[in-house]
Design an enzyme around this catalytic site. Structure first.
Site, short mmCIF file in Angstrom:
data_model
loop_
_atom_site.label_atom_id
_atom_site.label_comp_id
_atom_site.label_asym_id
_atom_site.label_seq_id
_atom_site.Cartn_x
_atom_site.Cartn_y
_atom_site.Cartn_z
N GLU A 114 0.87 -1.26 0.13
CA GLU A 114 0.02 -0.04 0.07
C GLU A 114 0.88 1.15 0.12
O GLU A 114 0.49 2.37 0.39
CB GLU A 114 -0.80 0.00 1.25
N HIS A 133 -0.59 5.84 7.53
CA HIS A 133 -1.64 4.74 7.17
C HIS A 133 -1.78 3.65 8.37
O HIS A 133 -1.04 3.24 8.66
CB HIS A 133 -1.70 4.21 5.87
N HIS A 135 -4.91 0.96 10.49
CA HIS A 135 -6.17 0.39 10.88
C HIS A 135 -6.86 0.65 12.01
O HIS A 135 -7.21 -0.44 13.03
CB HIS A 135 -5.93 -1.14 10.42
N HIS A 205 -11.88 -0.57 6.52
CA HIS A 205 -10.03 -0.73 6.37
C HIS A 205 -9.56 -0.10 7.28
O HIS A 205 -8.62 -0.52 8.20
CB HIS A 205 -9.82 -0.20 4.86
#
Ligand SMILES: [Zn+2]
Length: 274
Positions: A114, A133, A135, A205
């Protein structure tokens, strides 16, 4: 891809490599090679490594998730760890990438699938110098319940403004996807949803937070998780009074001017913990 000069390695930057996490891009195996962060300052490389450990210690990332910083001498590049669990990242694991999301110089080590999240946002937002980024566990519920609205309820979270937008990957690729941002087209779509904001939620996500510095992006990622916990608690009590737009703006300005304070504490705690 142009090769870049190597940085001078300190002892902490030559630690042994760790096993890769399972969201690897295919083929290559870790080699234990030295850092290839080009001419980026050693302090920035170390800060990226510390940011990884901080985000794990603060409960924002687990074995997955990643944080990057724009190169401090070449704005067309960014620094991101090789494919591995954030808590185990050292300066020796930080690699340099071009804005197309590919490694800036040949390296046998595996990279995050990613990484296009970071590349696309750096392309779209010259003001952004760091991207997280995650979760983030308390945040994910707000990515799947649109009516809940992750608006700021604490003065520490004014950067959330009117509440982050939610990226719906089905709008791009239909229902046959693994929800991952696995190419530049999806990265661009995510960056468009982020717009000029500070945080974007990703349905089912996680979330991506950005900032004008690594410390502020980390602060925003940590306090997005905090706000999600506080708001979930508040919603159970009754109708919620959110920060007004003016309050959100003012509190963001004041708190982010003091970002060195939490950074120093989080870094010390993370280094002690591992
Ligand atoms: Zn992800």
């Amino acid at each position: 891809m142009m090769p870049v000069a190597s940085v001078t390695l300190t002892p902490s930057m030559t630690a042994p490599s760790q096993p890769d996490s399972p969201i690897a891009s295919p083929d290559a195996a870790p080699t234990g090679a030295a850092a290839v962060a080009g001419s980026a300052s050693a302090d920035l490389v170390q800060d990226v490594a510390d940011a990884n450990r901080i985000l794990f210690h603060q409960g924002v990332v687990d074995a997955f998730g990643h944080v990057s910083a724009r190169h401090d001498k070449d704005p067309t590049r960014f620094l991101l760890a090789r494919n591995m669990a954030p808590a185990l990242v050292t300066a020796a694991d930080i690699l340099e990438f071009a804005l197309d999301g590919e490694p800036a110089c040949p390296d046998a080590r595996r990279v995050y699938l990613e990484r296009f999240i970071h590349a696309a946002i750096y392309r779209a937002r010259p003001d952004v110098h760091a991207v997280v980024h995650s979760h983030s566990p308390a945040v994910v519920p707000f990515s799947v319940v649109r009516s809940a609205g992750l608006k700021p309820v604490s003065h520490m979270c004014g950067f959330l403004g009117a509440g982050p937008p939610i990226f719906e990957i089905r709008d791009c690729v239909g229902d046959e996807s693994d929800l991952l941002i696995r190419d530049n087209a999806l990265g661009d779509a995510l960056a468009r949803t982020l717009g000029d904001g500070n945080v974007v939620l990703m349905r089912g996500h996680g979330a991506t937070a950005v900032g004008p510095s690594l410390k502020i992006a980390v602060y925003r990622a940590v306090y997005t998780e905090v706000n999600a916990r506080l708001l979930a608690d508040a919603l159970r009590l009754g109708p919620v009074e959110y920060l007004s737009p003016g309050e959100a703006h003012m509190t963001m300005t004041v708190n982010e001017g003091q970002v060195d304070r939490p950074w120093a504490m989080w870094k010390a705690a993370a280094r002690r913990a591992l």
